[in-house]
Design an enzyme around this catalytic site. Structure first.
Site, mmCIF file in Angstrom:
data_model
loop_
_atom_site.group_PDB
_atom_site.id
_atom_site.type_symbol
_atom_site.label_atom_id
_atom_site.label_comp_id
_atom_site.label_asym_id
_atom_site.label_seq_id
_atom_site.Cartn_x
_atom_site.Cartn_y
_atom_site.Cartn_z
ATOM 1 N N HIS A 57 41.003 40.924 37.256
ATOM 2 C CA HIS A 57 41.076 40.229 36.139
ATOM 3 C C HIS A 57 39.663 40.419 35.385
ATOM 4 O O HIS A 57 38.828 40.121 36.059
ATOM 5 C CB HIS A 57 41.685 38.855 36.188
ATOM 6 C CG HIS A 57 41.060 37.946 37.076
ATOM 7 N ND1 HIS A 57 41.391 38.084 38.569
ATOM 8 C CD2 HIS A 57 40.025 37.185 37.097
ATOM 9 C CE1 HIS A 57 40.735 37.414 39.264
ATOM 10 N NE2 HIS A 57 39.758 36.609 38.443
ATOM 11 N N ASP B 157 42.102 30.916 30.112
ATOM 12 C CA ASP B 157 41.927 30.605 31.401
ATOM 13 C C ASP B 157 42.293 28.948 31.542
ATOM 14 O O ASP B 157 41.979 28.285 30.672
ATOM 15 C CB ASP B 157 40.431 30.657 31.922
ATOM 16 C CG ASP B 157 40.337 30.407 33.573
ATOM 17 O OD1 ASP B 157 40.036 31.564 34.140
ATOM 18 O OD2 ASP B 157 40.344 29.337 33.951
HETATM 19 P P1 AMP Z 1 38.255 34.321 39.996
HETATM 20 O O1 AMP Z 1 37.596 33.407 40.574
HETATM 21 O O2 AMP Z 1 37.228 35.667 39.214
HETATM 22 O O3 AMP Z 1 39.447 34.956 40.828
HETATM 23 O O4 AMP Z 1 38.988 33.751 38.870
HETATM 24 C C1 AMP Z 1 40.329 33.198 38.687
HETATM 25 C C2 AMP Z 1 40.382 32.474 37.452
HETATM 26 O O5 AMP Z 1 42.053 32.233 37.232
HETATM 27 C C3 AMP Z 1 39.981 31.189 37.332
HETATM 28 O O6 AMP Z 1 39.087 31.039 36.412
HETATM 29 C C4 AMP Z 1 41.019 29.997 37.334
HETATM 30 O O7 AMP Z 1 40.708 29.033 36.361
HETATM 31 C C5 AMP Z 1 42.082 30.957 36.622
HETATM 32 N N1 AMP Z 1 43.455 30.608 36.822
HETATM 33 C C6 AMP Z 1 44.138 30.558 38.020
HETATM 34 N N2 AMP Z 1 45.387 29.852 37.841
HETATM 35 C C7 AMP Z 1 45.533 30.063 36.555
HETATM 36 C C8 AMP Z 1 46.607 30.224 35.523
HETATM 37 N N3 AMP Z 1 48.113 29.809 36.190
HETATM 38 N N4 AMP Z 1 46.575 30.321 34.317
HETATM 39 C C9 AMP Z 1 45.332 30.544 33.684
HETATM 40 N N5 AMP Z 1 44.205 30.676 34.392
HETATM 41 C C10 AMP Z 1 44.412 30.444 35.768
#
Ligand code: AMP
Length: 116
Positions: free
Chosen positions: A101, A31
């Protein structure tokens, strides 16, 4: 038809990500804004927007997400102490990226499951 997110680009390696595992069904990467010492995301390679969109056709990939989580937890050294697997869905669940995810978080005691 769900719209692609940044996660599809990560799967195709079109943008950088710290990918720790990938096979024909799932991809796992760190993440970008970790909320615990270990924080990875495990996603199906096929676009499923939310848990509401999961169907029987996706069961192999969704099952693989859990077996890969256990494998990564062992590799990260957090399997014995424990960790949390989280899938957020839609607004009340706090979902930000609409490509389903599973968060794998651990490396410290995580406290109560829900903050309030
Ligand atoms: P959610 O709130 O469950 O949709 O989680 C989305 C997650 O994706 C968050 O923890 C973000 O930090 C993570 N995230 C968003 N963009 C990226 C990226 N480019 N690479 C890695 N993690 C990401």
């Amino acid at each position: 038809m769900a719209e692609e997110t940044i996660f599809s680009k990560i799967i195709r390696r079109e943008i950088p990500a710290d990918i720790v595992y990938q096979d024909e069904l799932v991809t796992a990467f760190r993440d970008i804004a970790p909320q615990a010492p270990t924080h990875l995301l495990i996603i199906p390679n096929v676009l499923i927007a939310t848990a509401n969109d999961a169907s029987e056709a996706h069961e192999q990939a969704l099952g693989r997400m859990i077996t890969v989580a256990g494998k990564i937890a062992k590799e990260e050294g957090i399997a014995e102490d424990g960790y949390r697997l989280i899938i957020n869905c839609n607004r009340h669940g706090g979902q930000e990226v609409y490509h389903i995810h599973m968060h794998l978080v651990g490396g410290r005691p995580l406290g109560p499951m829900l903050s309030h």
